[in-house]
Design a protein around this motif. Structure first.
Motif, PDB file in Angstrom:
ATOM      1  N   ASP A  38      13.167   4.151 -11.238  1.00 54.09           N
ATOM      2  CA  ASP A  38      13.457   2.795 -10.756  1.00 54.09           C
ATOM      3  C   ASP A  38      12.163   2.051 -10.419  1.00 54.09           C
ATOM      4  OD1 ASP A  38      16.260   3.164 -10.888  1.00 54.09           O
ATOM      5  OD2 ASP A  38      16.261   4.071  -8.890  1.00 54.09           O
ATOM      6  N   ILE A  39      11.240   2.753  -9.801  1.00 50.13           N
ATOM      7  CA  ILE A  39       9.952   2.146  -9.441  1.00 50.13           C
ATOM      8  C   ILE A  39       9.176   1.804 -10.707  1.00 50.13           C
ATOM      9  CG2 ILE A  39       7.755   2.494  -8.246  1.00 50.13           C
ATOM     10  CD1 ILE A  39       9.343   4.340  -6.292  1.00 50.13           C
ATOM     11  N   GLU A  40       9.146   2.735 -11.644  1.00 51.55           N
ATOM     12  CA  GLU A  40       8.441   2.495 -12.902  1.00 51.55           C
ATOM     13  C   GLU A  40       9.081   1.339 -13.670  1.00 51.55           C
ATOM     14  OE1 GLU A  40       8.429   6.296 -14.834  1.00 51.55           O
ATOM     15  OE2 GLU A  40       7.291   7.195 -13.195  1.00 51.55           O
ATOM     16  N   ALA A  41      10.405   1.275 -13.664  1.00 50.04           N
ATOM     17  CA  ALA A  41      11.105   0.180 -14.349  1.00 50.04           C
ATOM     18  C   ALA A  41      10.784  -1.159 -13.699  1.00 50.04           C
ATOM     19  CB  ALA A  41      12.611   0.433 -14.336  1.00 50.04           C
ATOM     20  N   SER A  42      10.648  -1.191 -12.385  1.00 48.23           N
ATOM     21  CA  SER A  42      10.294  -2.427 -11.681  1.00 48.23           C
ATOM     22  C   SER A  42       8.912  -2.914 -12.084  1.00 48.23           C
ATOM     23  CB  SER A  42      10.341  -2.213 -10.162  1.00 48.23           C
ATOM     24  OG  SER A  42      11.642  -1.933  -9.750  1.00 48.23           O
ATOM     25  N   ILE A  43       7.987  -1.984 -12.184  1.00 49.67           N
ATOM     26  CA  ILE A  43       6.622  -2.335 -12.581  1.00 49.67           C
ATOM     27  C   ILE A  43       6.607  -2.842 -14.022  1.00 49.67           C
ATOM     28  CG2 ILE A  43       4.310  -1.407 -13.016  1.00 49.67           C
ATOM     29  CD1 ILE A  43       4.893   0.549 -10.645  1.00 49.67           C
ATOM     30  N   LYS A  44       7.325  -2.164 -14.902  1.00 51.58           N
ATOM     31  CA  LYS A  44       7.383  -2.599 -16.304  1.00 51.58           C
ATOM     32  C   LYS A  44       8.047  -3.975 -16.422  1.00 51.58           C
ATOM     33  CE  LYS A  44       7.397   1.992 -18.326  1.00 51.58           C
ATOM     34  NZ  LYS A  44       8.193   3.027 -19.001  1.00 51.58           N
ATOM     35  N   GLY A  78       0.779  -1.229   0.000  1.00 50.00           N
ATOM     36  CA  GLY A  78       0.000   0.000   0.000  1.00 50.00           C
ATOM     37  C   GLY A  78       0.813   1.283   0.000  1.00 50.00           C
ATOM     38  N   LEU A  79       2.133   1.180  -0.048  1.00 45.22           N
ATOM     39  CA  LEU A  79       2.949   2.387  -0.089  1.00 45.22           C
ATOM     40  C   LEU A  79       2.864   3.015  -1.474  1.00 45.22           C
ATOM     41  CD1 LEU A  79       4.209   0.771   2.354  1.00 45.22           C
ATOM     42  CD2 LEU A  79       6.297   2.042   1.858  1.00 45.22           C
ATOM     43  N   ASN A  80       2.840   4.341  -1.519  1.00 42.35           N
ATOM     44  CA  ASN A  80       2.871   5.016  -2.807  1.00 42.35           C
ATOM     45  C   ASN A  80       4.319   5.296  -3.177  1.00 42.35           C
ATOM     46  OD1 ASN A  80       3.727   7.464  -1.561  1.00 42.35           O
ATOM     47  ND2 ASN A  80       1.606   8.055  -1.201  1.00 42.35           N
ATOM     48  N   GLN A  81       4.536   5.868  -4.348  1.00 41.20           N
ATOM     49  CA  GLN A  81       5.901   6.078  -4.822  1.00 41.20           C
ATOM     50  C   GLN A  81       6.697   6.989  -3.891  1.00 41.20           C
ATOM     51  OE1 GLN A  81       6.202   7.171  -8.949  1.00 41.20           O
ATOM     52  NE2 GLN A  81       5.730   5.106  -9.626  1.00 41.20           N
TER      53      GLN A  81
END
Length: 65
Positions: free
Chosen positions: A32-38, A15-18
Motif C-alpha cells: 500500500d505504501i509503495e502503491a501510494s508512492i508510485k 520522517g516516518l519509515n515504512q
C-alpha cells in the motif's frame, strides 16, 4: 478503512519509515505504501510539472543540481 494517499505521503514527509507507518496504520501493508508512492510519482511526472521544473532549473536564482 480507507487511508488517503496524501496521509501516507505526509507520514513519509514527516520522517516516518515504512515500519513506523505500518505500526501507525495497521490496516496497511508494505504494498500500500509503495502503491501510494508510485501513484504520487505518476501524478507529478506530468509534462506541465516537467516544464516548470526545467524553468526553475534554468533560472539563475536556483542552483543546478
Amino acid at each position: 478503512m480507507r487511508i488517503r494517499v496524501i496521509d501516507i505521503l505526509d507520514l513519509l514527509a514527516a520522517g516516518l519509515n515504512q515500519e513506523q507507518i505500518l505500526t501507525e496504520l495497521p490496516d496497511l501493508v508494505n504494498e500500500d505504501i509503495e502503491a501510494s508512492i508510485k501513484y504520487a510519482r505518476g501524478k507529478i511526472n506530468h509534462s506541465v510539472f516537467a516544464a516548470f521544473n526545467q524553468l526553475l532549473r534554468s533560472a539563475s536564482i536556483f542552483p543546478k543540481p
